[in-house]
Each structure stands twice: as C-alpha cells, then as structure tokens.
Write a protein that holds these residues in place. Structure first.
Motif, PDB file in Angstrom:
ATOM      1  N   GLY A   1       0.855  -1.181   0.000  1.00 20.67           N
ATOM      2  CA  GLY A   1       0.000   0.000   0.000  1.00 20.67           C
ATOM      3  C   GLY A   1       0.886   1.224   0.000  1.00 20.67           C
ATOM      4  N   HIS A   2       0.287   2.380   0.091  1.00 19.56           N
ATOM      5  CA  HIS A   2       1.048   3.618   0.193  1.00 19.56           C
ATOM      6  C   HIS A   2       0.508   4.356   1.393  1.00 19.56           C
ATOM      7  CE1 HIS A   2       2.427   7.724  -1.162  1.00 19.56           C
ATOM      8  NE2 HIS A   2       3.528   7.008  -1.199  1.00 19.56           N
ATOM      9  N   ARG A   3       1.236   4.304   2.484  1.00 16.68           N
ATOM     10  CA  ARG A   3       0.775   4.743   3.802  1.00 16.68           C
ATOM     11  C   ARG A   3       1.026   6.224   4.044  1.00 16.68           C
ATOM     12  NH1 ARG A   3       2.277  -0.489   3.570  1.00 16.68           N
ATOM     13  NH2 ARG A   3       1.098  -1.995   4.803  1.00 16.68           N
ATOM     14  N   GLY A   4       0.657   7.031   3.097  1.00 20.23           N
ATOM     15  CA  GLY A   4       0.825   8.470   3.188  1.00 20.23           C
ATOM     16  C   GLY A   4       0.562   9.079   1.826  1.00 20.23           C
ATOM     17  N   ILE A   5       0.955  10.333   1.669  1.00 17.20           N
ATOM     18  CA  ILE A   5       0.824  11.011   0.381  1.00 17.20           C
ATOM     19  C   ILE A   5       2.183  11.587   0.002  1.00 17.20           C
ATOM     20  CG2 ILE A   5      -1.642  11.515   0.551  1.00 17.20           C
ATOM     21  CD1 ILE A   5      -0.956  14.315   1.581  1.00 17.20           C
ATOM     22  N   ASP A   6       2.448  11.639  -1.293  1.00 16.43           N
ATOM     23  CA  ASP A   6       3.668  12.263  -1.797  1.00 16.43           C
ATOM     24  C   ASP A   6       3.309  13.627  -2.352  1.00 16.43           C
ATOM     25  OD1 ASP A   6       5.064   9.998  -1.108  1.00 16.43           O
ATOM     26  OD2 ASP A   6       5.125   9.184  -3.139  1.00 16.43           O
ATOM     27  N   LEU A   7       4.034  14.652  -1.917  1.00 15.04           N
ATOM     28  CA  LEU A   7       3.767  16.036  -2.288  1.00 15.04           C
ATOM     29  C   LEU A   7       4.923  16.620  -3.079  1.00 15.04           C
ATOM     30  CD1 LEU A   7       2.579  17.125   1.277  1.00 15.04           C
ATOM     31  CD2 LEU A   7       1.132  16.443  -0.646  1.00 15.04           C
ATOM     32  N   THR A   8       4.618  17.466  -4.072  1.00 11.75           N
ATOM     33  CA  THR A   8       5.691  18.123  -4.819  1.00 11.75           C
ATOM     34  C   THR A   8       6.469  19.024  -3.858  1.00 11.75           C
ATOM     35  OG1 THR A   8       4.196  19.905  -5.461  1.00 11.75           O
ATOM     36  CG2 THR A   8       4.520  18.124  -7.055  1.00 11.75           C
ATOM     37  N   ALA A   9       7.768  18.843  -3.852  1.00  9.58           N
ATOM     38  CA  ALA A   9       8.625  19.651  -2.983  1.00  9.58           C
ATOM     39  C   ALA A   9      10.076  19.438  -3.396  1.00  9.58           C
ATOM     40  CB  ALA A   9       8.436  19.259  -1.520  1.00  9.58           C
ATOM     41  N   PRO A  10      10.649  20.375  -4.155  1.00 11.83           N
ATOM     42  CA  PRO A  10      12.051  20.234  -4.546  1.00 11.83           C
ATOM     43  C   PRO A  10      12.972  20.271  -3.325  1.00 11.83           C
ATOM     44  CG  PRO A  10      10.996  22.101  -5.670  1.00 11.83           C
ATOM     45  CD  PRO A  10      10.023  21.564  -4.673  1.00 11.83           C
ATOM     46  N   GLY A  11      14.149  19.694  -3.457  1.00  7.19           N
ATOM     47  CA  GLY A  11      15.134  19.729  -2.379  1.00  7.19           C
ATOM     48  C   GLY A  11      15.349  21.143  -1.872  1.00  7.19           C
ATOM     49  N   GLY A  12      15.439  21.289  -0.576  1.00  2.58           N
ATOM     50  CA  GLY A  12      15.646  22.593   0.034  1.00  2.58           C
ATOM     51  C   GLY A  12      14.364  23.306   0.419  1.00  2.58           C
ATOM     52  N   THR A  13      13.209  22.793  -0.027  1.00  8.29           N
ATOM     53  CA  THR A  13      11.924  23.410   0.321  1.00  8.29           C
ATOM     54  C   THR A  13      11.742  23.383   1.840  1.00  8.29           C
ATOM     55  OG1 THR A  13      10.914  22.685  -1.754  1.00  8.29           O
ATOM     56  CG2 THR A  13       9.408  23.217   0.060  1.00  8.29           C
ATOM     57  N   PRO A  14      11.361  24.506   2.443  1.00  7.81           N
ATOM     58  CA  PRO A  14      11.110  24.497   3.886  1.00  7.81           C
ATOM     59  C   PRO A  14       9.937  23.581   4.235  1.00  7.81           C
ATOM     60  CG  PRO A  14      11.261  26.745   3.045  1.00  7.81           C
ATOM     61  CD  PRO A  14      11.209  25.836   1.858  1.00  7.81           C
ATOM     62  N   VAL A  15      10.063  22.899   5.359  1.00 13.04           N
ATOM     63  CA  VAL A  15       9.012  22.022   5.868  1.00 13.04           C
ATOM     64  C   VAL A  15       8.519  22.624   7.175  1.00 13.04           C
ATOM     65  CG1 VAL A  15       8.475  19.704   6.727  1.00 13.04           C
ATOM     66  CG2 VAL A  15      10.066  19.990   4.812  1.00 13.04           C
ATOM     67  N   VAL A  16       7.183  22.720   7.324  1.00 16.70           N
ATOM     68  CA  VAL A  16       6.611  23.306   8.534  1.00 16.70           C
ATOM     69  C   VAL A  16       5.832  22.253   9.315  1.00 16.70           C
ATOM     70  CG1 VAL A  16       6.473  25.605   7.507  1.00 16.70           C
ATOM     71  CG2 VAL A  16       4.464  24.104   7.448  1.00 16.70           C
ATOM     72  N   ALA A  17       5.672  22.498  10.600  1.00 16.70           N
ATOM     73  CA  ALA A  17       4.850  21.635  11.441  1.00 16.70           C
ATOM     74  C   ALA A  17       3.406  21.802  10.997  1.00 16.70           C
ATOM     75  CB  ALA A  17       5.002  22.010  12.909  1.00 16.70           C
ATOM     76  N   PRO A  18       2.714  20.702  10.693  1.00 17.82           N
ATOM     77  CA  PRO A  18       1.330  20.820  10.243  1.00 17.82           C
ATOM     78  C   PRO A  18       0.358  21.205  11.360  1.00 17.82           C
ATOM     79  CG  PRO A  18       2.059  18.528  10.182  1.00 17.82           C
ATOM     80  CD  PRO A  18       3.230  19.348  10.584  1.00 17.82           C
ATOM     81  N   ALA A  19       0.742  20.974  12.616  1.00 21.20           N
ATOM     82  CA  ALA A  19      -0.097  21.325  13.770  1.00 21.20           C
ATOM     83  C   ALA A  19       0.817  21.426  14.992  1.00 21.20           C
ATOM     84  CB  ALA A  19      -1.172  20.259  13.983  1.00 21.20           C
ATOM     85  N   ASP A  20       0.289  21.934  16.091  1.00 20.33           N
ATOM     86  CA  ASP A  20       1.063  22.021  17.334  1.00 20.33           C
ATOM     87  C   ASP A  20       1.356  20.611  17.845  1.00 20.33           C
ATOM     88  OD1 ASP A  20       0.462  24.687  17.016  1.00 20.33           O
ATOM     89  OD2 ASP A  20      -0.792  24.838  18.809  1.00 20.33           O
TER      90      ASP A  20
END
Length: 184
Positions: free
Chosen positions: A75-94
C-alpha cells in the motif's frame, strides 16, 4: 556430530520452529474486522480539517494514500507532495517532535500530537530536535533527498493510535464533499 546428537539437534530445531510459528500472530488467520485502516480520523479527536500542509501552501499530490488490505500488505501509507530539495518544511499542527534522524537511508522527522496522532515527513533534514515543542507553521526542516520518490517530493504519513490514516482528511485547505438531494 554423531548420529544421535545430529537427530537431537534436528528435533530441537524443529521444535523451535513450531514454537515460533505457533506464537507468531497470523494476519491471514485474523478476522477481517481486526485489521483496519481508517480513511479518516474521527473529527472530534483529531482536529480534522485544521492542519497545515507541511510543504508550501497547497502542493500537488503526486501519489495518493492507498490503504493496504492488511497490516502487512502492500500500500502507500501516506501522500507524496511536490517539494524540490531545500523546500522548507513546517509543522502541520502544534505538537512534540518525537523523532528526528535517519531511518534506513533517509532523514525522517516525526511529530506527536494530542489524541494519538503521529505524523512523519521524509526526506527531511530537521532543524528541530527530539523533545522540542513546535507550533503549526513553524519551520522544522527542509526537504532533502532519498526515500522512495525522486528528489522533488516529500512523503507525508499520519498514524492514529498506530493505524495509518489518510493525511488529506486533516488538511485545512481540503474542500469537504457535500451531498445534495436528488431533484425531481
């Protein structure tokens, strides 16, 4: 080994194998009702629809969540999102950073949230450490390389009480389906 000790060794080995087989849980033997993969967390417990996208405002979803038929099936236990290397990643929630490090060959960052939710984002080189409290929208790292998608995506997975759920059900900018009555 002598003939007798060889037979005893063989019997002992066979006994151990039988014990391991009998003690191991069998997904095939389990009733279908005991193996579940929730499509969406219950809204009251999860804050469904209130999370931020972990990369950019609303990235393209390259690959959707695919619940496996059983706990150990493909299966695929998540989603893959477009994001080139170096893209900032943020906390989705507290939440609380519960892991920031390498798993197999890729950097992974996991956050634990109230209500039994845990998210994992990969490949991400974290700028936060295990035990850090993070607020929604806070930069927690940047997209790196490695993992199952090319160098232009990030994998975002979520578990609710250990069961994988579709992360799209938690994201704030996702429009909910509304069923309308049939006319005529």
């Amino acid at each position: 080994m002598t003939g007798r000790s060889s037979r005893l060794y063989g019997l002992a080995l066979a006994g151990c194998c039988v014990a391991v087989i009998l003690a191991a849980p069998s997904a095939a033997a389990a009733p279908a009702s005991t193996v579940r993969f929730a499509e969406a967390p219950p809204p009251a417990a999860s804050g469904a629809g209130s999370w931020l996208w972990p990369v950019s405002a609303a990235p393209a979803v390259i690959r959707q969540f695919e619940a496996p038929a059983t706990r150990y099936a493909a299966g695929h236990r998540g989603i893959d999102l477009t994001a080139p290397g170096g893209t900032p990643v943020v906390a989705p929630a507290d939440g609380l950073v519960s892991f920031s490090g390498t798993v197999v060959d890729r950097p992974v960052l996991s956050i634990t949230y109230p209500g039994g939710l845990v998210s994992s984002i990969e490949p991400v080189i974290g700028t936060v450490a295990e035990g850090d409290q993070v607020l929604a929208g806070t930069v927690i790292g940047s997209v790196a390389s490695g993992g199952h998608c090319s160098d232009s995506c990030a994998h975002f997975g979520v578990r609710l009480h250990g069961e994988y759920v579709n992360p799209l059900a938690l994201l704030e900018s996702l429009q909910r389906a509304v069923l309308l009555p049939l006319e005529g």
